[in-house]
Design an enzyme around this catalytic site. Structure first.
Site, PDB file in Angstrom:
ATOM      1  N   HIS A 291     -11.381   3.683 -12.973  1.00 26.44           N
ATOM      2  CA  HIS A 291     -11.279   2.454 -13.779  1.00 26.44           C
ATOM      3  C   HIS A 291     -12.460   2.372 -14.761  1.00 26.44           C
ATOM      4  O   HIS A 291     -13.248   1.429 -14.737  1.00 26.44           O
ATOM      5  CB  HIS A 291     -11.225   1.211 -12.887  1.00 26.44           C
ATOM      6  CG  HIS A 291     -10.723  -0.006 -13.617  1.00 26.44           C
ATOM      7  ND1 HIS A 291     -10.000  -0.994 -13.027  1.00 26.44           N
ATOM      8  CD2 HIS A 291     -10.850  -0.384 -14.926  1.00 26.44           C
ATOM      9  CE1 HIS A 291      -9.702  -1.933 -13.906  1.00 26.44           C
ATOM     10  NE2 HIS A 291     -10.221  -1.579 -15.078  1.00 26.44           N
TER      11      HIS A 291
ATOM     12  N   ARG B 240      -2.868  -1.637 -15.360  1.00 27.05           N
ATOM     13  CA  ARG B 240      -3.262  -2.037 -14.017  1.00 27.05           C
ATOM     14  C   ARG B 240      -2.440  -1.222 -13.018  1.00 27.05           C
ATOM     15  O   ARG B 240      -1.251  -0.949 -13.256  1.00 27.05           O
ATOM     16  CB  ARG B 240      -2.993  -3.533 -13.796  1.00 27.05           C
ATOM     17  CG  ARG B 240      -3.966  -4.453 -14.542  1.00 27.05           C
ATOM     18  CD  ARG B 240      -5.378  -4.397 -13.946  1.00 27.05           C
ATOM     19  NE  ARG B 240      -6.302  -5.309 -14.600  1.00 27.05           N
ATOM     20  CZ  ARG B 240      -7.222  -4.959 -15.510  1.00 27.05           C
ATOM     21  NH1 ARG B 240      -7.344  -3.698 -15.900  1.00 27.05           N
ATOM     22  NH2 ARG B 240      -8.039  -5.863 -16.018  1.00 27.05           N
TER      23      ARG B 240
HETATM   24  P1  NDP Z   1      -3.381  -8.403 -25.136  1.00 29.87           P
HETATM   25  O1  NDP Z   1      -3.117  -9.659 -24.395  1.00 29.87           O
HETATM   26  O2  NDP Z   1      -4.075  -8.468 -26.443  1.00 29.87           O
HETATM   27  O3  NDP Z   1      -1.991  -7.619 -25.366  1.00 29.87           O
HETATM   28  C1  NDP Z   1      -1.025  -7.520 -24.358  1.00 29.87           C
HETATM   29  C2  NDP Z   1       0.197  -6.824 -24.929  1.00 29.87           C
HETATM   30  O4  NDP Z   1       1.117  -6.607 -23.851  1.00 29.87           O
HETATM   31  C3  NDP Z   1       0.928  -7.664 -25.988  1.00 29.87           C
HETATM   32  O5  NDP Z   1       1.430  -6.843 -27.003  1.00 29.87           O
HETATM   33  C4  NDP Z   1       2.089  -8.275 -25.180  1.00 29.87           C
HETATM   34  O6  NDP Z   1       3.238  -8.588 -25.923  1.00 29.87           O
HETATM   35  C5  NDP Z   1       2.391  -7.120 -24.241  1.00 29.87           C
HETATM   36  N1  NDP Z   1       3.142  -7.592 -23.076  1.00 29.87           N
HETATM   37  C6  NDP Z   1       2.768  -8.518 -22.145  1.00 29.87           C
HETATM   38  N2  NDP Z   1       3.773  -8.705 -21.251  1.00 29.87           N
HETATM   39  C7  NDP Z   1       4.781  -7.898 -21.647  1.00 29.87           C
HETATM   40  C8  NDP Z   1       6.090  -7.671 -21.164  1.00 29.87           C
HETATM   41  N3  NDP Z   1       6.575  -8.310 -20.081  1.00 29.87           N
HETATM   42  N4  NDP Z   1       6.884  -6.790 -21.826  1.00 29.87           N
HETATM   43  C9  NDP Z   1       6.418  -6.152 -22.923  1.00 29.87           C
HETATM   44  N5  NDP Z   1       5.181  -6.323 -23.443  1.00 29.87           N
HETATM   45  C10 NDP Z   1       4.378  -7.193 -22.809  1.00 29.87           C
HETATM   46  O7  NDP Z   1      -4.187  -7.461 -24.116  1.00 29.87           O
HETATM   47  P2  NDP Z   1      -5.228  -6.291 -24.455  1.00 29.87           P
HETATM   48  O8  NDP Z   1      -4.617  -5.368 -25.421  1.00 29.87           O
HETATM   49  O9  NDP Z   1      -6.559  -6.867 -24.764  1.00 29.87           O
HETATM   50  O10 NDP Z   1      -5.367  -5.611 -22.996  1.00 29.87           O
HETATM   51  C11 NDP Z   1      -4.218  -5.096 -22.365  1.00 29.87           C
HETATM   52  C12 NDP Z   1      -4.503  -4.705 -20.931  1.00 29.87           C
HETATM   53  O11 NDP Z   1      -5.192  -3.462 -20.869  1.00 29.87           O
HETATM   54  C13 NDP Z   1      -5.393  -5.637 -20.096  1.00 29.87           C
HETATM   55  O12 NDP Z   1      -4.699  -6.775 -19.657  1.00 29.87           O
HETATM   56  C14 NDP Z   1      -5.759  -4.726 -18.939  1.00 29.87           C
HETATM   57  O13 NDP Z   1      -4.728  -4.743 -17.957  1.00 29.87           O
HETATM   58  C15 NDP Z   1      -5.805  -3.340 -19.591  1.00 29.87           C
HETATM   59  N6  NDP Z   1      -7.189  -2.868 -19.747  1.00 29.87           N
HETATM   60  C16 NDP Z   1      -7.625  -1.805 -18.981  1.00 29.87           C
HETATM   61  C17 NDP Z   1      -8.892  -1.325 -19.116  1.00 29.87           C
HETATM   62  C18 NDP Z   1      -9.358  -0.137 -18.357  1.00 29.87           C
HETATM   63  O14 NDP Z   1     -10.562   0.136 -18.341  1.00 29.87           O
HETATM   64  N7  NDP Z   1      -8.468   0.633 -17.744  1.00 29.87           N
HETATM   65  C19 NDP Z   1      -9.835  -1.937 -20.050  1.00 29.87           C
HETATM   66  C20 NDP Z   1      -9.287  -3.009 -20.821  1.00 29.87           C
HETATM   67  C21 NDP Z   1      -8.015  -3.454 -20.664  1.00 29.87           C
HETATM   68  P3  NDP Z   1       3.216  -9.733 -27.085  1.00 29.87           P
HETATM   69  O15 NDP Z   1       2.448  -9.100 -28.235  1.00 29.87           O
HETATM   70  O16 NDP Z   1       4.640  -9.939 -27.397  1.00 29.87           O
HETATM   71  O17 NDP Z   1       2.526 -10.921 -26.504  1.00 29.87           O
HETATM   72  C1  OXD Z   2     -10.647  -4.901 -18.437  1.00 29.78           C
HETATM   73  C2  OXD Z   2     -10.827  -3.781 -17.541  1.00 29.78           C
HETATM   74  O1  OXD Z   2      -9.692  -5.649 -18.259  1.00 29.78           O
HETATM   75  O2  OXD Z   2     -11.920  -3.235 -17.470  1.00 29.78           O
HETATM   76  O3  OXD Z   2     -11.460  -5.056 -19.373  1.00 29.78           O
HETATM   77  O4  OXD Z   2      -9.886  -3.362 -16.882  1.00 29.78           O
END
Ligand code: NDP
Ligand code: OXD
Length: 311
Positions: free
Chosen positions: A274, A226
């Protein structure tokens, strides 16, 4: 079950029209603001909801997003504390992200920006190349998407590190790090940094000058989490002083990126709007159906986010 469709950014109902039509026998979707029978609305499909959107639905039980990140729904001031927020978990989306990230890592590794410039200047010159094994890549976030991205990069021969909030035992071939100390230990071994974190109070502003200076000199950033997680001025300074050689940016603090923003014409920045990956229509429809079924059964819907943690 009655579902209010809410977005101040997109026309969700026409975008997801075919998918919603396929589940119309189970989910009656109605555009927000629902004027007649708002009290019958029990679920919502929302993306960037209006600040007061949820005030009018007293019997709302769950809000489904159309993406993996639920931050824009969680930030809505009218979201009642007891309502479940459900994100989409779509393996096809993770695979698409893996392809996107691999492309940008290779763009950096194989110096394709320089080749593009050489072509414009009609220069025939081979550049020194390095194997993938010489280019360590680190991924912030080892969740549903980060895990898929990591496996893909490791399969291409890159040394891959992953970082999460809680300690993880990573898949064979990956090195796992956690917490603030783990972050800096990992960054010392990072040439390409990939951001795949959810937006939470802890991750907002995380990618800053300190992070860039802990990476290998001449490193590269792939920003797909993000926009608010990265300090823009610190990125520009790191590009200027050579600590970073370039950056691929897919997400921005303000979207659409304002027309006069410096990123548009920065020579070391590659931008996409995005669009790193998308969830499939089917995944959105399946999420709604599974959420409705869970509510009817009095259960917590699958993929409901932990609201205290913020993701
Ligand atoms: P998940 O919830 O499956 O995974 C999130 C990961 O981030 C976990 O490993 C979590 O740790 C880690 N995390 C969260 N907070 C922290 C922190 N403070 N310090 C270290 N690690 C942290 O999410 P997804 O993999 O499904 O998606 C991740 C993100 O990708 C979405 O929230 C979105 O922002 C972004 N995204 C962007 C897209 C785009 O088109 N650009 C599309 C899809 C997603 P833990 O395993 O310990 O819980
Ligand atoms: C998502 C994104 O969160 O598109 O799936 O950013």
């Amino acid at each position: 079950m009655r579902c209010a469709v809410i977005s101040r950014k997109f026309d969700l109902r026409s975008y997801y029209g075919k998918a919603l039509a396929k589940i119309a026998d189970r989910i009656e979707s109605i555009d927000h603001p629902v004027t007649d029978g708002a009290e019958a609305v029990r679920i919502a499909l929302a993306w960037h909801p209006h600040p007061d959107a949820f005030e009018r639905y007293p019997n709302l039980k769950a809000v489904c997003t159309i993406g993996a990140g639920a931050d824009n729904v969680l930030a809505c001031p009218s979201l009642p504390p007891h309502v479940n927020v459900v994100r989409v978990v779509d393996p096809a989306q993770a695979e698409m992200m893996a392809g996107f990230v691999a492309w940008h890592v290779i763009w950096h590794q194989r110096k394709f920006a320089t080749y593009m410039q050489q072509q414009r200047d009609r220069i025939w010159r081979r550049l020194e190349q390095r194997p993938a094994s010489d280019v360590p890549v680190s991924i912030l976030g080892y969740g549903k998407i980060g895990e898929r991205v990591a496996t893909q990069l490791a399969g291409l021969g890159f040394p891959v590190n992953v970082w999460s909030r809680t300690p993880k035992s990573a898949a064979p071939g990956l090195r796992a790090f956690a917490g603030r100390n783990g972050l800096f230990a990992m960054l010392a071994e990072t040439e390409v940094l990939v951001n795949l974190l959810p937006l939470t109070p802890e991750t907002r502003g995380l990618i800053d000058a300190e992070v860039f200076s802990a990476m290998k000199h001449g490193g590269y950033l792939i920003q797909t989490g993000r926009g608010e997680q990265m300090v823009e001025a610190d990125l520009l300074a790191a590009l200027e002083n050579g600590q970073l050689s370039g950056a691929s940016l897919d997400v921005f603090a303000v979207e659409p990126l304002p027309a006069d923003h410096i990123f548009w014409h920065h020579p070391q920045i590659l931008m996409t709007p995005h669009d790193a990956c998308d969830v499939s229509f089917t995944a959105v429809a399946n999420t709604l159906v599974a959420t409705a079924a869970a509510i009817e059964a009095g259960e917590i819907p699958p993929h409901a986010v932990d609201r205290s943690r913020g993701y």
